[in-house]
Design a protein around this motif. Structure first.
Motif, PDB file in Angstrom:
ATOM      1  N   ASP A   6       1.007  -1.209   0.011  1.00 29.39           N
ATOM      2  CA  ASP A   6      -0.030  -0.024  -0.001  1.00 29.39           C
ATOM      3  C   ASP A   6       0.940   1.318  -0.096  1.00 29.39           C
ATOM      4  O   ASP A   6       1.961   1.326   0.736  1.00 29.39           O
ATOM      5  CB  ASP A   6      -0.854   0.076   1.222  1.00 29.39           C
ATOM      6  CG  ASP A   6      -2.099   1.096   1.107  1.00 29.39           C
ATOM      7  OD1 ASP A   6      -1.528   2.392   1.734  1.00 29.39           O
ATOM      8  OD2 ASP A   6      -3.237   0.693   0.718  1.00 29.39           O
ATOM      9  N   GLN A  29      -1.673  -2.213   6.176  1.00 31.43           N
ATOM     10  CA  GLN A  29      -2.775  -2.307   6.927  1.00 31.43           C
ATOM     11  C   GLN A  29      -2.658  -3.080   8.544  1.00 31.43           C
ATOM     12  O   GLN A  29      -2.922  -2.291   9.328  1.00 31.43           O
ATOM     13  CB  GLN A  29      -4.148  -2.710   6.629  1.00 31.43           C
ATOM     14  CG  GLN A  29      -5.252  -2.660   7.473  1.00 31.43           C
ATOM     15  CD  GLN A  29      -5.792  -1.152   7.695  1.00 31.43           C
ATOM     16  OE1 GLN A  29      -5.415  -0.240   6.809  1.00 31.43           O
ATOM     17  NE2 GLN A  29      -6.498  -1.006   8.614  1.00 31.43           N
ATOM     18  N   LYS A  40      -0.378  -0.376  10.648  1.00 25.56           N
ATOM     19  CA  LYS A  40      -1.025   0.540  11.209  1.00 25.56           C
ATOM     20  C   LYS A  40      -1.808   0.069  12.373  1.00 25.56           C
ATOM     21  O   LYS A  40      -1.867   0.730  13.395  1.00 25.56           O
ATOM     22  CB  LYS A  40      -1.863   1.100  10.204  1.00 25.56           C
ATOM     23  CG  LYS A  40      -1.131   1.757   9.003  1.00 25.56           C
ATOM     24  CD  LYS A  40      -2.089   2.333   7.987  1.00 25.56           C
ATOM     25  CE  LYS A  40      -1.330   3.126   6.832  1.00 25.56           C
ATOM     26  NZ  LYS A  40      -2.662   3.685   5.636  1.00 25.56           N
ATOM     27  N   GLU A  41      -2.712  -1.020  12.381  1.00 25.42           N
ATOM     28  CA  GLU A  41      -3.403  -1.702  13.354  1.00 25.42           C
ATOM     29  C   GLU A  41      -2.734  -1.885  14.486  1.00 25.42           C
ATOM     30  O   GLU A  41      -3.230  -1.468  15.572  1.00 25.42           O
ATOM     31  CB  GLU A  41      -4.144  -2.873  12.936  1.00 25.42           C
ATOM     32  CG  GLU A  41      -5.100  -2.821  11.535  1.00 25.42           C
ATOM     33  CD  GLU A  41      -5.543  -4.045  11.113  1.00 25.42           C
ATOM     34  OE1 GLU A  41      -4.982  -5.167  11.803  1.00 25.42           O
ATOM     35  OE2 GLU A  41      -6.481  -4.291  10.409  1.00 25.42           O
ATOM     36  N   ASN A  44      -7.116   6.366  14.640  1.00 23.87           N
ATOM     37  CA  ASN A  44      -7.529   5.666  13.701  1.00 23.87           C
ATOM     38  C   ASN A  44      -6.511   5.021  12.524  1.00 23.87           C
ATOM     39  O   ASN A  44      -5.643   5.963  12.162  1.00 23.87           O
ATOM     40  CB  ASN A  44      -8.858   5.739  12.839  1.00 23.87           C
ATOM     41  CG  ASN A  44      -9.912   6.244  13.741  1.00 23.87           C
ATOM     42  OD1 ASN A  44     -10.369   5.491  14.651  1.00 23.87           O
ATOM     43  ND2 ASN A  44     -10.452   7.462  13.720  1.00 23.87           N
ATOM     44  N   GLU A  45      -6.600   3.801  11.950  1.00 19.80           N
ATOM     45  CA  GLU A  45      -5.587   3.567  10.987  1.00 19.80           C
ATOM     46  C   GLU A  45      -5.376   4.300   9.806  1.00 19.80           C
ATOM     47  O   GLU A  45      -4.330   4.600   9.472  1.00 19.80           O
ATOM     48  CB  GLU A  45      -5.987   2.065  10.550  1.00 19.80           C
ATOM     49  CG  GLU A  45      -6.015   1.031  11.445  1.00 19.80           C
ATOM     50  CD  GLU A  45      -7.048   0.668  12.150  1.00 19.80           C
ATOM     51  OE1 GLU A  45      -8.018   1.570  12.277  1.00 19.80           O
ATOM     52  OE2 GLU A  45      -7.410  -0.446  12.412  1.00 19.80           O
ATOM     53  N   GLU A  46      -6.505   4.989   9.356  1.00 16.98           N
ATOM     54  CA  GLU A  46      -6.412   5.813   8.374  1.00 16.98           C
ATOM     55  C   GLU A  46      -5.637   7.287   8.516  1.00 16.98           C
ATOM     56  O   GLU A  46      -5.317   7.891   7.645  1.00 16.98           O
ATOM     57  CB  GLU A  46      -7.925   6.331   7.700  1.00 16.98           C
ATOM     58  CG  GLU A  46      -8.721   6.958   8.726  1.00 16.98           C
ATOM     59  CD  GLU A  46      -9.867   5.912   9.523  1.00 16.98           C
ATOM     60  OE1 GLU A  46     -10.653   6.461  10.035  1.00 16.98           O
ATOM     61  OE2 GLU A  46      -9.081   4.857   9.604  1.00 16.98           O
ATOM     62  N   ASP A  47      -5.198   7.626   9.888  1.00 15.87           N
ATOM     63  CA  ASP A  47      -4.548   8.666  10.004  1.00 15.87           C
ATOM     64  C   ASP A  47      -3.233   8.617  10.091  1.00 15.87           C
ATOM     65  O   ASP A  47      -2.408   9.487   9.880  1.00 15.87           O
ATOM     66  CB  ASP A  47      -4.824   9.276  11.577  1.00 15.87           C
ATOM     67  CG  ASP A  47      -6.175   9.559  11.704  1.00 15.87           C
ATOM     68  OD1 ASP A  47      -6.959   9.689  10.935  1.00 15.87           O
ATOM     69  OD2 ASP A  47      -6.851   9.244  12.956  1.00 15.87           O
ATOM     70  N   LYS A  95      -6.906  15.413  10.823  1.00 17.70           N
ATOM     71  CA  LYS A  95      -8.164  15.229   9.994  1.00 17.70           C
ATOM     72  C   LYS A  95      -7.983  16.172   8.969  1.00 17.70           C
ATOM     73  O   LYS A  95      -8.198  15.729   7.522  1.00 17.70           O
ATOM     74  CB  LYS A  95      -9.354  15.225  10.387  1.00 17.70           C
ATOM     75  CG  LYS A  95      -9.772  13.979  11.536  1.00 17.70           C
ATOM     76  CD  LYS A  95      -9.750  12.556  11.070  1.00 17.70           C
ATOM     77  CE  LYS A  95      -9.865  11.607  12.113  1.00 17.70           C
ATOM     78  NZ  LYS A  95      -9.693  10.199  11.607  1.00 17.70           N
ATOM     79  N   ILE A 113      -5.022  15.006   6.378  1.00 14.32           N
ATOM     80  CA  ILE A 113      -4.496  13.605   5.912  1.00 14.32           C
ATOM     81  C   ILE A 113      -5.194  13.240   4.524  1.00 14.32           C
ATOM     82  O   ILE A 113      -4.623  12.593   3.619  1.00 14.32           O
ATOM     83  CB  ILE A 113      -5.151  12.412   6.968  1.00 14.32           C
ATOM     84  CG1 ILE A 113      -4.740  11.174   6.394  1.00 14.32           C
ATOM     85  CG2 ILE A 113      -6.585  12.646   6.998  1.00 14.32           C
ATOM     86  CD1 ILE A 113      -3.372  10.729   6.573  1.00 14.32           C
ATOM     87  N   GLY A 114      -6.420  13.826   4.205  1.00 10.51           N
ATOM     88  CA  GLY A 114      -6.992  13.729   2.947  1.00 10.51           C
ATOM     89  C   GLY A 114      -6.190  14.545   1.746  1.00 10.51           C
ATOM     90  O   GLY A 114      -6.068  13.779   0.742  1.00 10.51           O
ATOM     91  N   LYS A 134      -3.091  12.365   1.263  1.00 13.03           N
ATOM     92  CA  LYS A 134      -3.274  11.121   0.260  1.00 13.03           C
ATOM     93  C   LYS A 134      -3.443  11.415  -1.099  1.00 13.03           C
ATOM     94  O   LYS A 134      -3.132  10.704  -2.040  1.00 13.03           O
ATOM     95  CB  LYS A 134      -4.372  10.528   0.896  1.00 13.03           C
ATOM     96  CG  LYS A 134      -3.918   9.813   2.201  1.00 13.03           C
ATOM     97  CD  LYS A 134      -4.855   8.694   2.846  1.00 13.03           C
ATOM     98  CE  LYS A 134      -4.613   8.084   3.933  1.00 13.03           C
ATOM     99  NZ  LYS A 134      -5.518   7.230   4.736  1.00 13.03           N
TER     100      LYS A 134
END
Length: 460
Positions: free
Chosen positions: A139, A144, A147-148, A163-166, A318, A321-322, A325
């Protein structure tokens, strides 16, 4: 026809030696344009080698244009325009050692090889190689599974709830800062940096042409009151273990820094590079545990586990992060997916926690021994800075000698010690401060190093 003497050495094919020696003769003009070379048969008989050996050497020289073959006439030297300097044409001579090889190297940034969990890590790496995930590109922003594990670890160890997505995985702190800079320079053109501070971060910011405003730090802590006089809304800090002084921000200072970030609507980049190794108390909670919206958290496995693993991570708010990416959606991951998956397995099975607990005790013992030995050898001639955490100490030496003179004197006795002056944005005017790392040294090596330093520094 020229006759010349060849000298053969062991370890390299004879045709290569023939080729190289003829080539050298041509380049040094001992063989001139249109000189005729011995025939393949004659040269083979003279050197007592096979004809294939001399033929192969000649064919290589022909291919590179040094000589030419003229049918039945033989081989001749081509006209060669000399573009080589005299230095390049000199025969190779091994460099002479001008200094004594170091006996003890107090380098910071290494880990204890003796206690590295090599067998466990190798077993897990072999198991990871049996997974399908090991045979595809990983990835772009990190595996993943890792990250977890980081989500659990950062909550338990640093008080950071994410959260993982951060999370963004990268190969090093500096690489992550370089990438981050592309995003931040859209909104910021300057950054506040600690003085003294980590050179690698400053170089990353300089690459993006950020103006850098220094924030003074000394052995008593960070001078946060200076923030009122600075213009930047972006700051880079090492609050849990300042680099290089080793001081930590109090809860009051942390709250004040968070308040400043909210007031100016800015960001704090928190470099938490070795928070695991605090010896007097438990590791302090991260700044990111107080406010995730204004803190960019950066951590690494290089100091606590293995520098060569090239594995770091970053937690973005937040609001960033978007955008991050979208910026790097089509960039390949530059941290090894094999190492990421192995580290994830290492953490899943509890080996990471066991390793940190074990190494904290080992490094604490080494730190205590180093400090005790320093005091015994030098007494009031120096002051120790940063003895309660980390993998190095600083010694402020009360002497008329310069930092460079101390380093050179130590090297003459076979000991490598390191400067701190490069960490300052301006050349420091105070007493010289030397950095001593201890993580990969045994106790007897530390003791020997101190004895040699005593001779180097107290006899001058």
């Amino acid at each position: 026809m020229k006759d010349f003497i060849f000298l053969f050495t062991t370890g390299e094919a004879k045709y290569k030696q023939i080729y190289q020696q003829i080539k050298t003769l041509i380049e040094q003009r001992n063989l001139k344009s249109n000189d005729c070379l011995p025939s393949i048969r004659k040269l083979a008989d003279t050197l007592q080698v096979s004809r294939n050996t001399t033929l192969t050497a000649y064919e290589q020289l022909v291919a590179e244009g040094y000589i030419r073959g003229e049918g039945r006439k033989g081989y001749f030297v081509n006209t060669l325009e000399m573009i080589f300097s005299q230095e390049e044409m000199m025969p190779y001579q091994p460099a002479q050692k001008v200094r004594q090889a170091s006996i003890v190297d107090f380098r910071a940034g290494s880990v204890d090889q003796q206690y590295f969990p090599l067998k466990t890590w190798r077993q897990m790496a072999n198991q990871i190689l049996q997974l399908k995930d090991s045979y595809v590109y990983g990835d772009s922003f990190g595996e993943q599974r890792l990250k977890e594990q980081l989500v659990h670890y950062l909550l338990q160890a640093r008080g950071v709830k994410i959260n993982e997505e951060d999370i963004i995985i990268g190969s090093s702190t500096q690489q992550l800062l370089v990438y981050l800079g592309f995003l931040l320079k859209e909104d910021f053109d300057s950054i506040i940096v600690e003085n003294p501070g980590y050179i690698g971060a400053r170089e990353a910011f300089q690459l993006h042409n950020f103006t850098m405003e220094p924030l003074a730090v000394n052995e008593n802590g960070t001078q946060l009151q200076q923030l009122a006089h600075l213009q930047s809304r972006l700051i880079y800090v090492t609050p849990s273990h300042h680099f290089p002084y080793g001081v930590s921000m109090s809860i009051q200072q942390r709250q004040a820094l968070i308040h400043w970030a909210k007031e100016v609507d800015g960001f704090i980049i928190e470099d938490d590079y070795d928070s695991e190794f605090r010896y007097a108390q438990q590791p302090f909670p991260a700044l990111a545990s107080l406010d995730k919206s204004h803190v960019i958290y950066v951590g690494t496995f290089s100091k606590s586990f293995l520098p060569g693993i090239r594995l770091s991570y970053m937690v973005l708010p937040k609001s960033l992060i978007g955008r991050y990416k979208r910026y790097f959606a089509h960039f390949e991951q530059n941290a090894s997916s094999l190492h990421q998956l192995t580290m994830a397995s290492f953490m899943e099975k509890g080996e990471w926690t066991r390793h940190i607990k074990r190494m904290r005790l080992i490094y604490k013992h080494k730190m205590s021994f180093l400090v005790e030995t320093l005091k015994k050898q030098f007494g009031d001639h120096m002051t120790i800075v940063g003895e309660h955490s980390g993998l190095y100490v600083l010694i402020k030496f009360h002497t008329h000698h310069t930092e460079q003179q101390l380093i050179q004197s130590a090297l003459e006795y076979g000991v490598k010690v390191y400067p701190t002056s490069p960490y300052f944005l301006q050349q420091p005017s105070h007493e010289p401060i030397i950095q001593l790392g201890f993580s990969n040294l045994k106790l007897d090596e530390i003791q020997l190093g101190m004895q040699l330093l005593k001779k180097a520094w107290c006899t001058n």
